[in-house]
Design a protein around this motif. Structure first.
Motif, PDB file in Angstrom:
ATOM      1  N   GLY A  78       0.799  -1.221   0.000  1.00 15.52           N
ATOM      2  CA  GLY A  78       0.000   0.000   0.000  1.00 15.52           C
ATOM      3  C   GLY A  78       0.832   1.272   0.000  1.00 15.52           C
ATOM      4  N   PRO A  79       0.171   2.435  -0.128  1.00 16.54           N
ATOM      5  CA  PRO A  79       0.871   3.719  -0.248  1.00 16.54           C
ATOM      6  C   PRO A  79       1.813   4.027   0.906  1.00 16.54           C
ATOM      7  CG  PRO A  79      -1.435   3.957  -0.842  1.00 16.54           C
ATOM      8  CD  PRO A  79      -1.291   2.585  -0.265  1.00 16.54           C
ATOM      9  N   ASP A  80       1.473   3.613   2.128  1.00 19.47           N
ATOM     10  CA  ASP A  80       2.323   3.927   3.281  1.00 19.47           C
ATOM     11  C   ASP A  80       3.694   3.274   3.190  1.00 19.47           C
ATOM     12  OD1 ASP A  80       0.315   5.456   4.339  1.00 19.47           O
ATOM     13  OD2 ASP A  80      -0.414   3.914   5.721  1.00 19.47           O
ATOM     14  N   ALA A  81       3.777   2.188   2.409  1.00 19.22           N
ATOM     15  CA  ALA A  81       5.059   1.495   2.265  1.00 19.22           C
ATOM     16  C   ALA A  81       5.980   2.188   1.274  1.00 19.22           C
ATOM     17  CB  ALA A  81       4.830   0.051   1.825  1.00 19.22           C
ATOM     18  N   VAL A  82       5.439   3.099   0.491  1.00 16.55           N
ATOM     19  CA  VAL A  82       6.242   3.781  -0.527  1.00 16.55           C
ATOM     20  C   VAL A  82       6.957   4.957   0.137  1.00 16.55           C
ATOM     21  CG1 VAL A  82       6.253   4.817  -2.824  1.00 16.55           C
ATOM     22  CG2 VAL A  82       4.561   3.082  -2.259  1.00 16.55           C
TER      23      VAL A  82
END
Length: 233
Positions: free
Chosen positions: A23-27
């Motif tokens: 998900g976006p938080d991992a980017v």
């Protein structure tokens, strides 16, 4: 291919993997830099910030999907595939894409991002091409724009609803139930010649630009009349 282009591609691919997996938080800048084998400043130099990187990733992933959809539509046209079945297949493919890429779908469903997305616009054009084929076949009972908007809105809503539900609790029958409900509203059972005046008007409207016997002004007037007939129906 220049070094900058190669670096950009490596960063986008690494970020796409992280986005898909977590998900976006991992980017994060650090995570992407490590995965791509580059220094963090390269990300800021090429994309400005994390938001710019996320947009580039979403465009990259969606662009590949849209290109494959466009190829399917061209093949369906060349091979004479039933346009309604092609529309159904396109619907299922889009829902499957959204469920398989929740991070990308969430980014491109953001009202602040979607209007800026070239890939999203290209996707809408593919949908419009599918709907146009249905209109040409005399199977569409509403205007092409309205039909495409209904299909798009229903598909977006369905994917968001399914993504908000735990996978184990999702009802797989909703995919077909939803598209059949939409098709019941916008498609007629047989060709326009079977007696549906609105479908006949939509079919003629779809061919108006090809009526070379009419002047451009006459074509515009015909389109205006046909739009009124369809709206009244």
């Amino acid at each position: 291919m220049t070094a900058a282009t190669t670096t950009r591609a490596a960063i986008v691919e690494a970020a796409a993997r992280l986005l898909h997996e977590a998900g976006p938080d991992a980017v994060t800048t650090r995570g992407v830099a490590e995965s791509a084998g580059v220094q963090a400043p390269a990300i800021y130099r090429l994309f400005g910030d994390k938001d710019g990187l996320l947009e580039a990733v979403a465009e990259h992933v969606l662009a590949g999907h849209v290109a494959s959809k466009a190829a399917v539509v061209r093949a369906a046209t060349d091979e004479g595939v039933d346009p309604v079945e092609d529309l159904r297949a396109g619907w299922r493919a889009q829902v499957e894409f959204g469920l398989a890429h929740p991070g990308v779908f969430a980014l491109l469903s953001d009202p602040g991002r979607a209007p800026r997305s070239a890939a999203a616009r290209a996707g809408r054009e593919v949908l419009a091409a599918r709907v146009h084929r249905v209109a040409l076949a005399g199977r569409l009972r509403v205007g092409e724009h309205r039909a495409a908007e209904l299909v798009h809105a229903a598909g977006t809503g369905l994917v968001l609803s399914l993504l908000a539900t735990l996978p184990a609790d999702r009802d797989p029958a909703l995919v077909d139930t939803m598209i059949e409900a939409v098709l019941a509203r916008v498609v007629v059972a047989g060709p326009a010649a079977d007696g549906d005046g609105a479908a006949a008007a939509v079919a003629l409207r779809a061919r108006a630009a090809d009526l070379g016997v009419l002047t451009p002004a006459e074509q515009r007037l015909l389109v205006e009349w046909l739009d009124r007939v369809v709206a009244a129906g």
